[in-house]
Scaffold this active site. Structure first.
Site, short mmCIF file in Angstrom:
data_model
loop_
_atom_site.label_atom_id
_atom_site.label_comp_id
_atom_site.label_asym_id
_atom_site.label_seq_id
_atom_site.Cartn_x
_atom_site.Cartn_y
_atom_site.Cartn_z
N HIS A 1 0.84 -1.20 0.00
CA HIS A 1 0.00 0.00 0.00
C HIS A 1 0.88 1.25 0.00
O HIS A 1 0.66 2.17 -0.80
CB HIS A 1 -0.89 -0.05 1.25
CG HIS A 1 -1.73 1.17 1.49
ND1 HIS A 1 -3.10 1.15 1.37
CD2 HIS A 1 -1.40 2.43 1.88
CE1 HIS A 1 -3.58 2.35 1.67
NE2 HIS A 1 -2.56 3.14 1.98
N GLU A 2 1.87 1.29 0.88
CA GLU A 2 2.74 2.47 0.97
C GLU A 2 3.65 2.58 -0.26
O GLU A 2 3.95 3.68 -0.72
CB GLU A 2 3.58 2.41 2.25
CG GLU A 2 2.76 2.38 3.54
CD GLU A 2 1.78 3.55 3.64
OE1 GLU A 2 2.11 4.65 3.16
OE2 GLU A 2 0.68 3.36 4.19
N HIS B 1 1.67 4.29 -2.82
CA HIS B 1 1.70 5.74 -2.62
C HIS B 1 2.96 6.34 -3.24
O HIS B 1 2.91 7.38 -3.89
CB HIS B 1 1.68 6.06 -1.12
CG HIS B 1 0.31 6.07 -0.51
ND1 HIS B 1 -0.77 6.68 -1.09
CD2 HIS B 1 -0.14 5.55 0.68
CE1 HIS B 1 -1.83 6.54 -0.30
NE2 HIS B 1 -1.48 5.86 0.77
N GLU C 1 -6.27 6.73 -1.09
CA GLU C 1 -6.15 5.57 -0.21
C GLU C 1 -6.76 4.33 -0.85
O GLU C 1 -6.26 3.22 -0.69
CB GLU C 1 -6.83 5.86 1.13
CG GLU C 1 -6.06 6.80 2.02
CD GLU C 1 -4.70 6.22 2.40
OE1 GLU C 1 -4.64 5.06 2.85
OE2 GLU C 1 -3.70 6.93 2.22
#
Length: 366
Positions: free
Chosen positions: A143-144, A147, A194
């Site tokens: 997930h990061e 980003h 997100e």
């Protein structure tokens, strides 16, 4: 890690396995349409990078880097080596050219973030590390990394800066309102970002169950034996469809100050995407490449974003969204009826006893 995949210390451990890799993948492959349209527009905006590099002197980025370097633990082969392996694996799967620095900071609140202007840095809290098992944590690291690949770190840093600035200028009425308007818009974008990063986490972990478990733990703690994925998703449906117009307004007010969507909503959105044709095409190796990013049309991205919002309104079970959809549909139907009526009126033949249109009416008296 246990080779047999049994649980250790109350956390599920699974053996390492092969995952698909996505060479040259563009972040457009997994970005939510509303997130993607904003990013495409910003990336193509002339002078955008220059402006924000100029802002870097005002932003607390250098201070944040020094803070994490001095008061947190930097992930490496010597420290939190299992997280280091996950990070390098996530960057390999998503084909990131540079592995961003990653820190573990002491905080019982489960959280993770990716910030930075020049170079992104990833920070995870001890509360998160202690809460999640290996595969759940892999989805969070992915997930990061998502980003980082999308360039979200820049805008997250700006959001943090503007939020702090809004507090400092709260005594200036107009200045505070202007900053809050920007912060509100950035939060709406970030909530969509997100959802994008959740998709990136799924592409990295390639285990939907692990992603779901992680979201449930963030919502309800380390009590998986007391939770159920189907029941958790049912909460999201009940949240969306339940109540009346008053509840719809309360939902909006509740979500406005948040940078993240509600956890049940994230779980439902991720499951929906995992079952979509778009996800399957990516897994089959059919996805946009970074080499094509420069040719991306801003107009097409905005159209996709508008279509996405329209579909959300049309398919939503929320009372307010249903009302908006009904009004929009009714207005369209009413407009069509008015137009047809007007056309019929202008094209209808005159009555038999009516005077010709080019002949003025005659007076009764001579």
């Amino acid at each position: 890690m246990s080779d047999d995949g049994h649980e250790q210390n109350g956390q599920e451990r699974v053996p390492s396995r092969q995952r698909r890799r996505f060479p040259g993948i563009s972040s457009r492959a997994y970005e939510h349409p509303a997130d993607r349209s904003a990013l495409v527009a910003l990336r193509r905006l002339s002078g955008f990078d220059t402006v924000f590099k100029a802002l870097s002197g005002l932003l607390p980025e250098r201070s944040l880097r020094l803070l994490f370097l001095s008061d947190s633990v930097r992930v490496s082969e010597q420290q939190f080596s299992h997280l280091n392996d996950m990070l390098r694996d996530a960057c390999y799967v998503l084909d990131l050219e540079k592995v961003p620095p990653m820190y573990v900071t002491q905080d019982p609140q489960p959280n993770a973030m990716c910030i930075g202007l020049d170079e992104p840095i990833i920070v995870v809290t001890t509360g998160l590390v202690e809460l999640l098992d290996e595969e759940e944590m892999r989805a969070v690291v992915g997930h990061e990394a998502g980003h980082a690949l999308s360039g979200h770190a820049v805008y997250r840093t700006i959001l943090l800066f503007l939020t702090n600035l809004a507090l400092k200028v709260a005594w200036i009425p107009l200045g505070n309102l202007a900053i809050l308007a920007i912060v509100t818009a950035l939060r709406e974008w970030f909530r969509k970002s997100e959802l994008s990063a959740d998709r990136a986490g799924l592409l990295v972990g390639q285990d939907l169950r692990a992603s779901m478990r992680g979201l449930m733990k963030i919502a309800g703690g380390n009590h998986l034996h007391e939770m159920n994925v189907d029941a958790f998703l049912q909460q999201a449906e009940e949240y969306e469809a339940g109540g009346d117009l008053r509840d719809s307004v309360l939902k909006i007010l509740n979500v406005l100050p948040r940078s993240h969507p509600f956890t049940t909503v994230r779980a439902a959105e991720l499951k929906k995407w995992a079952e979509s044709r778009d996800y399957q095409r990516i897994m089959d190796g059919h996805y946009p490449r970074r080499t094509e990013d420069k040719d991306t049309s801003v107009g097409d991205s905005f159209k996709e974003s508008a279509a996405s919002y329209a579909d959300d309104v049309k398919s939503s079970k929320d009372p307010l969204m249903k009302l908006v959809s009904d009004i929009a549909g009714g207005a369209g139907g009413l407009g069509g009826r008015v137009r047809r009526g007007f056309d019929g009126f202008t094209s209808a033949p005159p009555p038999k006893d009516a005077p010709p249109r080019d002949t003025p009416p005659q007076d009764d008296e001579a």
